[in-house]
Write an enzyme that holds these catalytic residues in place. Sequence first.
Site, PDB file in Angstrom:
ATOM      1  N   LYS A   1      55.215  69.451  34.377  1.00 17.72           N
ATOM      2  CA  LYS A   1      56.548  69.899  33.934  1.00 17.72           C
ATOM      3  C   LYS A   1      57.653  69.030  34.539  1.00 17.72           C
ATOM      4  CE  LYS A   1      55.825  74.153  35.341  1.00 17.72           C
ATOM      5  NZ  LYS A   1      54.390  74.009  35.727  1.00 17.72           N
ATOM      6  N   THR A   2      57.559  68.769  35.830  1.00 25.72           N
ATOM      7  CA  THR A   2      58.564  67.917  36.470  1.00 25.72           C
ATOM      8  C   THR A   2      58.505  66.504  35.914  1.00 25.72           C
ATOM      9  OG1 THR A   2      58.455  69.229  38.504  1.00 25.72           O
ATOM     10  CG2 THR A   2      59.388  67.028  38.682  1.00 25.72           C
TER      11      THR A   2
ATOM     12  N   ASP B   1      64.011  73.655  38.334  1.00 23.47           N
ATOM     13  CA  ASP B   1      62.642  74.081  38.573  1.00 23.47           C
ATOM     14  C   ASP B   1      62.628  75.557  38.961  1.00 23.47           C
ATOM     15  OD1 ASP B   1      59.928  73.830  38.759  1.00 23.47           O
ATOM     16  OD2 ASP B   1      59.922  72.844  40.714  1.00 23.47           O
TER      17      ASP B   1
ATOM     18  N   THR C   1      56.661  78.718  35.926  1.00 30.54           N
ATOM     19  CA  THR C   1      55.242  79.081  35.899  1.00 30.54           C
ATOM     20  C   THR C   1      55.054  80.509  35.412  1.00 30.54           C
ATOM     21  OG1 THR C   1      55.377  79.755  38.220  1.00 30.54           O
ATOM     22  CG2 THR C   1      54.660  77.503  37.772  1.00 30.54           C
TER      23      THR C   1
ATOM     24  N   ARG D   1      47.454  67.130  39.050  1.00 34.18           N
ATOM     25  CA  ARG D   1      47.858  67.038  40.458  1.00 34.18           C
ATOM     26  C   ARG D   1      46.636  67.096  41.377  1.00 34.18           C
ATOM     27  NH1 ARG D   1      52.216  71.119  41.840  1.00 34.18           N
ATOM     28  NH2 ARG D   1      53.603  69.389  41.276  1.00 34.18           N
TER      29      ARG D   1
END
Length: 355
Positions: free
Chosen positions: A82-83, A127, A176, A235
């Site tokens: 997302k980032t 965020d 999230t 990640r």
Amino acid sequence: MGAFDALPEDLTDAGGGADSLVRATADEPERAAEAALRPRRLDEFVGQRVVRDQLSLVLEAALGRGRAPDHVLLSGPPGLGKTTLAMIIAAELGTSLRVTSGPAIQHAGDLAAVLSSLEEGEVLFIDEIHRLARPAEELLYVAMEDFRVDVVVGKGAGASAIPLSLPPFTVVGATTRAGLLPAPLRDRFGFTGHLDFYADDELERVLVRSAGLLDVPLDADAAAEIASRSRGTPRIANRLLRRVRDWAQVRGDGHLHLPAARAALEVYEVDQRGLDRLDRAVLDALCRRFGGGPVGLTTLAVAVGEEPETVETVAEPFLVREGLVGRTPRGRVALAPAWEHLGLEVPVPGGTLFD
């Protein structure tokens, strides 16, 4: 973004110890390491084909009109990109990115200060947007829809609101937990994209790209092995890649082949299914100590020596998603694959597990 300018000199320590290897969240040191591996453009972004194609249309249309695109909401579990997509949106638009987070904005004045400093066409990335304070949420409604904020001057009965016009900008929100977003805020996003977990072949492509950026030789079978233990999360895949690189550098010949990958992941206690020490401890307690359950969360947490919140938020989501653990009104239960994973005989119907 400055984080894209060069690779950090040392990525070895970013990623934490063994207990953090398969956690989808990241701390600040690891985010610095991640920045070096992030794709910069949509055509470099691996996976999420539907979201990527839809977002490409939104951005191309906005560039063609010479206007800021609609506000974008990205939802999904942590670690899926997302980032990275927020950074890519700014790069594709040729503008700068302002970064903040919901927990950092506790007052409407905090958000007003950020909004009033935006320049035309800039991207504001928020965020954990579901954690915005309510007064800030209400201010953001007006800013996103009408491009203005009301600045309150004075106090008490003499206070007055002065409208301040804002240049057109784009909010990119990441969450999230999309269900926690209030409907008025959710409705102000013109585009909503949900990111799903990655398939193993997509993670292999992520790993090959990351290995190239890290300048380490990675065999295809080693990439497949790492991908299969990465819980569908880029990640985690990149984190495991760095740990395998460390093992190959210290105990191997520097080459990331299959034996090196397996040996490194054994050292860091990440098994063939992507389970770590805590995951296996939960399964072991459920099966061996409590006969498969049902067991209350607090009792289970005491049995593994962790806080209930840690078991519920860190270990349980993946175990449930993998069909290893079930949640029932009476407590947690071990499902058949959990027994098989531990090499134990699955209880027959009519036993404790099925009562």
